[in-house]
Design an enzyme around this catalytic site. Structure first.
Site, PDB file in Angstrom:
ATOM      1  N   SER A   1      -7.234  -0.136  -4.165  1.00  0.00           N
ATOM      2  CA  SER A   1      -7.028  -0.582  -5.649  1.00  0.00           C
ATOM      3  C   SER A   1      -7.553  -1.549  -6.420  1.00  0.00           C
ATOM      4  CB  SER A   1      -5.416  -0.939  -5.372  1.00  0.00           C
ATOM      5  OG  SER A   1      -5.191  -1.746  -4.813  1.00  0.00           O
TER       6      SER A   1
ATOM      7  N   LYS B   1      -2.695  -7.079  -7.095  1.00  0.00           N
ATOM      8  CA  LYS B   1      -2.585  -6.321  -9.074  1.00  0.00           C
ATOM      9  C   LYS B   1      -3.513  -8.497 -10.187  1.00  0.00           C
ATOM     10  CE  LYS B   1      -0.979  -2.856  -7.226  1.00  0.00           C
ATOM     11  NZ  LYS B   1      -2.324  -1.664  -7.060  1.00  0.00           N
TER      12      LYS B   1
END
Length: 208
Positions: free
Chosen positions: A52, A95
């Site tokens: 990701s 993230k």
């Protein structure tokens, strides 16, 4: 009896040496525990799992997270952070901070807009994808987080803004693989200038 007295003295000396050695080992063990827990208060190791955050981070890379990064400050746009995923599974994710408190975030055809201005993410984003998100206000005390590999990332588009209290810290160092060893490089996105409307768009003014 002289022999018995000397024997007792020898045993007493031996016990004293054992006690001294035991105390030294105990002190060393306690010091090691103190250093370990003190270090855990400052940094935490983290293993990147999944794609990701590609190309910024790859799966199985090991990083150190500075847990005091935001002790007297708040995250900046572009910071890559580890946080506890909202919900009950207690999973830690990594993230990038995209939206800050009280900002309006919108995604159009893969491009992120902050308060109506497009965000230039070319410094780290290779495949922005074509996702869309209707305007969403980031509440006070929260941040909006996205993965760099937008097409596969589970992030604030799904679970919403993340409370600052859930942020563990900012990535500080990559320490494995050894070929990538070094301080983590900060890449900050910038807001593009707002479009300038020509005079033709201005409303007519009444003559003075």
């Amino acid at each position: 009896m002289p022999y018995e007295h000397e024997s007792r003295s020898a045993v007493g000396g031996l016990n004293s040496r054992y006690q001294t050695a035991f105390l030294e080992i105990l002190e060393t063990a306690l010091l090691a525990l103190f250093i370990f827990f003190a270090t855990r208060l400052v940094v935490q190791n983290f293993r990147v799992q999944g794609p990701s955050m590609r190309p910024t981070l790859s799966s199985s890379e090991l990083v150190l997270v500075g847990k005091l990064s935001y002790f007297n400050s708040s995250p900046n746009r572009g910071d890559v952070v580890v946080f506890r995923k909202p919900g009950g599974d207690k999973e830690d994710l990594v993230k990038r901070v995209i939206g800050l408190p009280n900002e309006l975030i919108e995604i159009r055809n893969g491009s992120v807009f902050v308060n109506g201005r497009e965000l230039d993410e070319s410094a780290y984003l290779e495949l922005p994808g074509r996702s869309a998100l209707s305007p969403r206000l980031v509440p006070p005390g929260n941040v909006f987080l996205l993965g760099d590999n937008r097409s596969v990332s589970e992030d604030s588009r799904k679970f919403g803004p993340v409370p600052l209290s859930a942020v563990v810290g900012k990535i500080w160092v990559i320490y494995w693989p050894f070929s990538q060893f070094g301080s983590f490089r900060d890449l900050t996105p910038t807001l593009l200038p707002a479009p300038v409307r020509s005079a033709a768009w201005l409303p007519d003014r009444a003559a003075a």
